[in-house]
Design a protein around this motif. Structure first.
Motif, short mmCIF file in Angstrom:
data_model
loop_
_atom_site.label_atom_id
_atom_site.label_comp_id
_atom_site.label_asym_id
_atom_site.label_seq_id
_atom_site.Cartn_x
_atom_site.Cartn_y
_atom_site.Cartn_z
N THR A 1 69.90 35.07 43.55
CA THR A 1 68.94 36.17 43.74
C THR A 1 68.95 36.55 45.22
OG1 THR A 1 67.61 35.04 42.08
CG2 THR A 1 66.53 36.83 43.31
N PRO A 2 69.06 37.86 45.53
CA PRO A 2 69.08 38.22 46.96
C PRO A 2 67.80 37.82 47.69
CG PRO A 2 69.08 40.19 45.54
CD PRO A 2 69.23 39.00 44.65
N LEU A 3 67.96 37.36 48.91
CA LEU A 3 66.80 36.91 49.70
C LEU A 3 66.67 37.80 50.93
CD1 LEU A 3 65.78 33.30 50.51
CD2 LEU A 3 66.14 34.84 52.41
N TYR A 4 65.43 38.21 51.19
CA TYR A 4 65.15 39.06 52.36
C TYR A 4 64.10 38.39 53.23
CZ TYR A 4 67.75 42.76 50.02
OH TYR A 4 68.74 43.47 49.42
N ILE A 5 64.29 38.44 54.53
CA ILE A 5 63.32 37.86 55.46
C ILE A 5 62.25 38.91 55.76
CG2 ILE A 5 63.00 36.76 57.72
CD1 ILE A 5 65.18 35.20 56.48
N TYR A 6 60.99 38.52 55.63
CA TYR A 6 59.91 39.48 55.86
C TYR A 6 59.67 39.69 57.34
CZ TYR A 6 55.42 41.80 55.69
OH TYR A 6 54.41 42.71 55.86
N GLU A 7 59.62 40.95 57.75
CA GLU A 7 59.31 41.28 59.13
C GLU A 7 58.07 42.15 59.11
OE1 GLU A 7 62.75 43.12 60.90
OE2 GLU A 7 63.60 41.16 61.41
N GLY A 8 56.94 41.59 59.47
CA GLY A 8 55.73 42.40 59.48
C GLY A 8 54.50 41.54 59.34
N VAL B 1 63.03 42.71 55.09
CA VAL B 1 62.15 43.60 54.33
C VAL B 1 60.89 43.86 55.16
CG1 VAL B 1 61.27 41.61 53.03
CG2 VAL B 1 60.88 43.90 52.15
N LYS B 2 60.43 45.10 55.13
CA LYS B 2 59.17 45.42 55.80
C LYS B 2 58.33 46.30 54.89
CE LYS B 2 61.33 49.25 58.19
NZ LYS B 2 61.63 49.94 59.40
N ILE B 3 57.13 46.62 55.33
CA ILE B 3 56.27 47.47 54.49
C ILE B 3 56.03 48.81 55.19
CG2 ILE B 3 53.96 47.71 53.49
CD1 ILE B 3 54.04 44.73 52.94
N ILE C 1 66.12 46.23 53.94
CA ILE C 1 67.21 46.68 54.82
C ILE C 1 68.32 45.63 54.78
CG2 ILE C 1 67.81 47.33 57.22
CD1 ILE C 1 64.47 47.51 57.29
N ASP C 2 69.47 46.00 54.18
CA ASP C 2 70.59 45.07 54.11
C ASP C 2 71.24 44.93 55.49
OD1 ASP C 2 70.01 44.90 51.50
OD2 ASP C 2 71.94 45.66 50.75
N ARG C 3 71.80 43.73 55.75
CA ARG C 3 72.45 43.61 57.07
C ARG C 3 73.95 43.80 56.96
NH1 ARG C 3 74.07 37.64 57.68
NH2 ARG C 3 72.80 36.57 56.15
#
Ligand code: TXA
Ligand code: MG
Length: 334
Positions: free
Chosen positions: A230-237, A322-324, A332-334
């Protein structure tokens, strides 16, 4: 057929016999499970690369049971390395040092250095002693996947390509060893891990953590690694904004329990203890990938002590950040 063995004396001897006959044995260490073969047997080492589908350019760590055995594999032991061995071995620290001729090139991917560590797990130590040879062992996962912290993880990734799996239950540290390159002049961090950078610096002084340098010295350190399906995204916010989100198709991986609205929350610890976070990280990533979430959103942990290793693994596991914006998740993919 792979056989899972209880780690009785008799079974460890059975597994050691298999190592001596060029077989592969997965075994617990204090960090993660390793996929072991005799380091002096090219045949066994080829099998390790094939079982993992690991590219040949990514060198293996050699596991030994005695401090004296460093001299068996390494041409030079610089004085900072001696200090580190005295301070942290056995334990989750791997030293990269100039190799001796007797170490096959396939183990080190042709480099003139070899990575060596003394695990602190009693089953690992016995297996090495009874095998009567150093054991080359990468983490016992399929290349690029999350490292295994229990016997079942090894079985599900490597299936029948292992002869025996010694089942020692869940591993304690949960992230791999710290890897350092050591010369007389400097110590360079190649991979943060089970021994915190701060502890190493207390012994040898300031160490270099330049990413460029570690990439150059350690060909296997790929940007994306340790990835759950499952894709994982780091939360920035801001956390307050995130817990208001109403999306039950996402999972939230957090260092501590949070009061959330409708998003599934998986805390890695009860009170933010980074040892507990590290110990649970890979297990939770593997559990989450078996569920049907669209993505895993990971909240960063504090970057001190073991937190460096946890963040390193999360970043390498991630597809992006990922942000809100306007109460909506933006990936946002890197
Ligand atoms: O905790 C651990 O280190 C576990 C357990 C099983 O001991 N092992 C482990 O191995 O994590 P592996 O293969 O998954 O990671 C070894 C890392 C790789 O990033 C590899 O590129 C690096 O060590 N490495 C090995 N030999 C090296 C060398 N001669 N020079 C630079 N880096 C090396
Ligand atoms: Mg690995």
């Amino acid at each position: 057929m792979t056989e899972i063995l209880e780690p009785t004396e008799k079974n460890i001897i059975k597994a050691a016999k298999s190592i001596r006959q060029d077989g592969l044995v997965a075994f617990p260490t204090e960090t993660v499970y390793g996929l072991g073969g005799c380091a002096f047997s090219e045949k066994a080492v080829v099998k390790i690369f094939e079982a993992k589908k690991r590219p040949r350019f990514d060198p293996l760590i050699v596991h030994i049971a005695e401090k004296d055995d460093y001299k068996l594999l390494c041409r030079i032991i610089p004085s900072p390395a001696e200090k580190l061995i005295d301070a942290f071995c056995p334990g989750p620290l791997t030293l990269v040092l100039p190799k001796r001729e007797n170490v096959p090139d396939i183990v080190t991917s042709g480099l003139d250095t070899v990575a060596v560590r003394i695990p602190s797990h009693p089953i690992a130590l016995k297996l090495i002693q009874y095998s009567k040879c150093p054991i080359a062992a990468p983490s016992a996962n399929r290349f690029g996947h999350v490292s295994p912290t229990q016997a079942e993880d090894v079985l599900s990734d490597l299936g029948d390509s292992v002869d025996f799996i010694l089942d020692g239950g869940p591993t304690l540290v949960g992230v791999e060893s710290t890897v350092v390159f050591v010369t007389e002049e400097e110590t360079i961090l190649l991979r943060p891990g089970g021994i915190p950078i701060e502890d190493i610096e207390n012994v040898v002084g300031k160490i270099s953590t330049k990413r460029k340098m570690s990439k150059l010295l350690s060909p296997g350190l790929t940007k994306k690694h340790y990835s759950p399906k499952t894709p994982l995204y780091i939360y920035e916010g801001n956390i307050d904004e995130l817990i208001e989100i109403d999306r039950d198709d996402y999972a939230l991986l957090t260092p501590i329990p949070l009061l959330v609205n409708d998003i599934s929350m998986v805390p890695l610890s009860q009170d933010g203890d980074v040892k507990e976070i590290a110990a649970n990280l890979f297990h939770q990533l593997r559990s989450l990938e078996r569920m049907d979430y669209r993505a895993i959103i990971a909240i960063p942990v504090k970057q001190s002590g073991l937190g460096h290793a946890v963040m390193d693994r999360l970043i390498r596991a991630s597809t992006g950040t990922v942000k809100i914006e306007n109460q909506k998740l933006v990936f946002i993919d890197r």
